[in-house]
Motif scaffolding. Sequence first.
Motif, mmCIF file in Angstrom:
data_model
loop_
_atom_site.group_PDB
_atom_site.id
_atom_site.type_symbol
_atom_site.label_atom_id
_atom_site.label_comp_id
_atom_site.label_asym_id
_atom_site.label_seq_id
_atom_site.Cartn_x
_atom_site.Cartn_y
_atom_site.Cartn_z
ATOM 1 N N MET A 52 0.851 -1.199 0.000
ATOM 2 C CA MET A 52 0.000 0.000 0.000
ATOM 3 C C MET A 52 0.879 1.239 0.000
ATOM 4 O O MET A 52 1.906 1.288 0.671
ATOM 5 N N ASP A 53 0.495 2.251 -0.767
ATOM 6 C CA ASP A 53 1.278 3.478 -0.832
ATOM 7 C C ASP A 53 1.237 4.213 0.490
ATOM 8 O O ASP A 53 0.189 4.549 0.988
ATOM 9 N N GLN A 54 2.437 4.445 1.071
ATOM 10 C CA GLN A 54 2.515 5.196 2.319
ATOM 11 C C GLN A 54 3.351 6.455 2.076
ATOM 12 O O GLN A 54 4.460 6.600 2.565
ATOM 13 N N SER A 55 2.829 7.350 1.246
ATOM 14 C CA SER A 55 3.539 8.587 0.953
ATOM 15 C C SER A 55 3.587 9.472 2.178
ATOM 16 O O SER A 55 2.875 9.257 3.148
ATOM 17 N N THR A 56 4.427 10.486 2.140
ATOM 18 C CA THR A 56 4.545 11.416 3.258
ATOM 19 C C THR A 56 3.212 12.066 3.571
ATOM 20 O O THR A 56 2.820 12.205 4.722
ATOM 21 N N GLU A 57 2.462 12.432 2.511
ATOM 22 C CA GLU A 57 1.169 13.059 2.740
ATOM 23 C C GLU A 57 0.217 12.117 3.462
ATOM 24 O O GLU A 57 -0.461 12.483 4.406
ATOM 25 N N ASN A 58 0.174 10.852 3.024
ATOM 26 C CA ASN A 58 -0.736 9.899 3.635
ATOM 27 C C ASN A 58 -0.390 9.619 5.084
ATOM 28 O O ASN A 58 -1.251 9.335 5.895
ATOM 29 N N LYS A 59 0.897 9.688 5.402
ATOM 30 C CA LYS A 59 1.302 9.415 6.774
ATOM 31 C C LYS A 59 0.776 10.476 7.741
ATOM 32 O O LYS A 59 0.736 10.244 8.933
ATOM 33 N N GLN A 60 0.410 11.638 7.213
ATOM 34 C CA GLN A 60 -0.132 12.691 8.070
ATOM 35 C C GLN A 60 -1.633 12.504 8.312
ATOM 36 O O GLN A 60 -2.211 13.170 9.145
ATOM 37 N N GLU A 61 -2.240 11.591 7.573
ATOM 38 C CA GLU A 61 -3.656 11.317 7.777
ATOM 39 C C GLU A 61 -3.820 10.403 8.991
ATOM 40 O O GLU A 61 -3.042 9.486 9.201
ATOM 41 N N ILE A 62 -4.837 10.668 9.802
ATOM 42 C CA ILE A 62 -5.125 9.831 10.957
ATOM 43 C C ILE A 62 -6.532 9.269 10.822
ATOM 44 O O ILE A 62 -7.479 9.999 10.531
ATOM 45 N N LEU A 63 -6.657 7.976 11.030
ATOM 46 C CA LEU A 63 -7.965 7.346 11.013
ATOM 47 C C LEU A 63 -8.581 7.419 12.407
ATOM 48 O O LEU A 63 -7.937 7.075 13.399
ATOM 49 N N CYS A 64 -9.818 7.857 12.481
ATOM 50 C CA CYS A 64 -10.549 7.926 13.741
ATOM 51 C C CYS A 64 -11.715 6.949 13.643
ATOM 52 O O CYS A 64 -12.621 7.130 12.828
ATOM 53 N N ILE A 65 -11.672 5.902 14.457
ATOM 54 C CA ILE A 65 -12.649 4.826 14.373
ATOM 55 C C ILE A 65 -13.576 4.863 15.581
ATOM 56 O O ILE A 65 -13.108 4.827 16.723
ATOM 57 N N GLY A 66 -14.872 4.942 15.329
ATOM 58 C CA GLY A 66 -15.817 4.946 16.442
ATOM 59 C C GLY A 66 -17.018 5.829 16.174
ATOM 60 O O GLY A 66 -17.514 5.916 15.050
ATOM 61 N N SER A 67 -17.465 6.528 17.205
ATOM 62 C CA SER A 67 -18.738 7.243 17.133
ATOM 63 C C SER A 67 -18.620 8.623 16.490
ATOM 64 O O SER A 67 -17.786 9.437 16.875
ATOM 65 N N VAL A 68 -19.465 8.851 15.505
ATOM 66 C CA VAL A 68 -19.679 10.165 14.895
ATOM 67 C C VAL A 68 -21.193 10.360 14.939
ATOM 68 O O VAL A 68 -21.935 9.623 14.288
ATOM 69 N N LEU A 69 -21.639 11.328 15.716
ATOM 70 C CA LEU A 69 -23.070 11.461 15.992
ATOM 71 C C LEU A 69 -23.414 12.913 16.313
ATOM 72 O O LEU A 69 -22.570 13.801 16.214
ATOM 73 N N TRP A 70 -24.662 13.135 16.701
ATOM 74 C CA TRP A 70 -25.069 14.467 17.137
ATOM 75 C C TRP A 70 -25.006 14.543 18.662
ATOM 76 O O TRP A 70 -25.563 13.699 19.357
ATOM 77 N N ASP A 71 -24.314 15.556 19.167
ATOM 78 C CA ASP A 71 -24.297 15.874 20.594
ATOM 79 C C ASP A 71 -25.393 16.894 20.891
ATOM 80 O O ASP A 71 -25.448 17.953 20.242
ATOM 81 N N VAL A 72 -26.239 16.597 21.858
ATOM 82 C CA VAL A 72 -27.188 17.580 22.376
ATOM 83 C C VAL A 72 -26.745 17.864 23.807
ATOM 84 O O VAL A 72 -26.862 16.998 24.682
#
Length: 301
Positions: A1-21
Amino acid sequence: MDQSTENKQEILCIGSVLWDVVGRATIAMRAGSDVPGRIQRIPGGVAMNIAMALGRFGLQPSALTAIGIDPEGEELMAACTRLGVDTTHAYRSPDLPTDQYMAIEGANGLIAAIADAHSLEAAGARILSPLRDGPLGTSEAPYEGTIALDGNLTHALLEEIATDPAFARADLRVAPASPGKAERLLPFLRHGRATLYVNLEEAGLLCQQIFDTSEEAASALVARGAKRALVTNGANPCSDGNADGVITAAPPEVLVTRITGAGDTFMAAHMAAEISGMARGAALTRALEAAAIYVSGELPS
């Protein structure tokens, strides 16, 4: 898999994405209080809060999550785009409504909260498909970047991740969604693959004992198998423990105006500091400073 310098700056966030009230009052509250205040509906969830904070620190967050194909979900997807959080790889299902979280905060802190992350739990391993079957990685060519993982996933799925070859080369950073879900992180004590970000109460639940200080808690988590543990304790000193020992630093004194999202901001700031090359002690100090600025209300929600 390509691991370019730009891609290495990307961070994966796994979990909840929702609305906060979130309802906030400027006076102290107790059970049954009925007081004036402000109510906001904003994008939230542990993974989303971390992603938004990472974006403020100049990184490129991408979320692996479940978002419904309903009006709330479409609105949330648009909000993510505006906030710089990539949801290209989010799992979308017409059968699962968009999750939400409700909290009440007073001047004396969090009074009560309810997290409705049932759709994320129901989606299960389907949110991980981009890491297991491409395009982000596979078991044969694992993702090699940084991953922020939150404890809103089920215990069974977190157990899978703790041993899954697709995560073998990632810099895996894990946080519980709440003290009530802290014990879901036990697989990462057994398998020693991740850095844990917990508060003093969560550390106690994981170790089944009561700690007086973050230093004691961080040391105990490492002794029980954690690769690394960062333990916060509100306005008291915070500790970072690993095989080389424990270091401790005190957060700046500030007037607290909000609580929800503070731990996520600390975690994101610490990750960003280390990605930028900061030494261990400097990264801890930078993260505490960022969290203090957040709870003081100097940054937008």
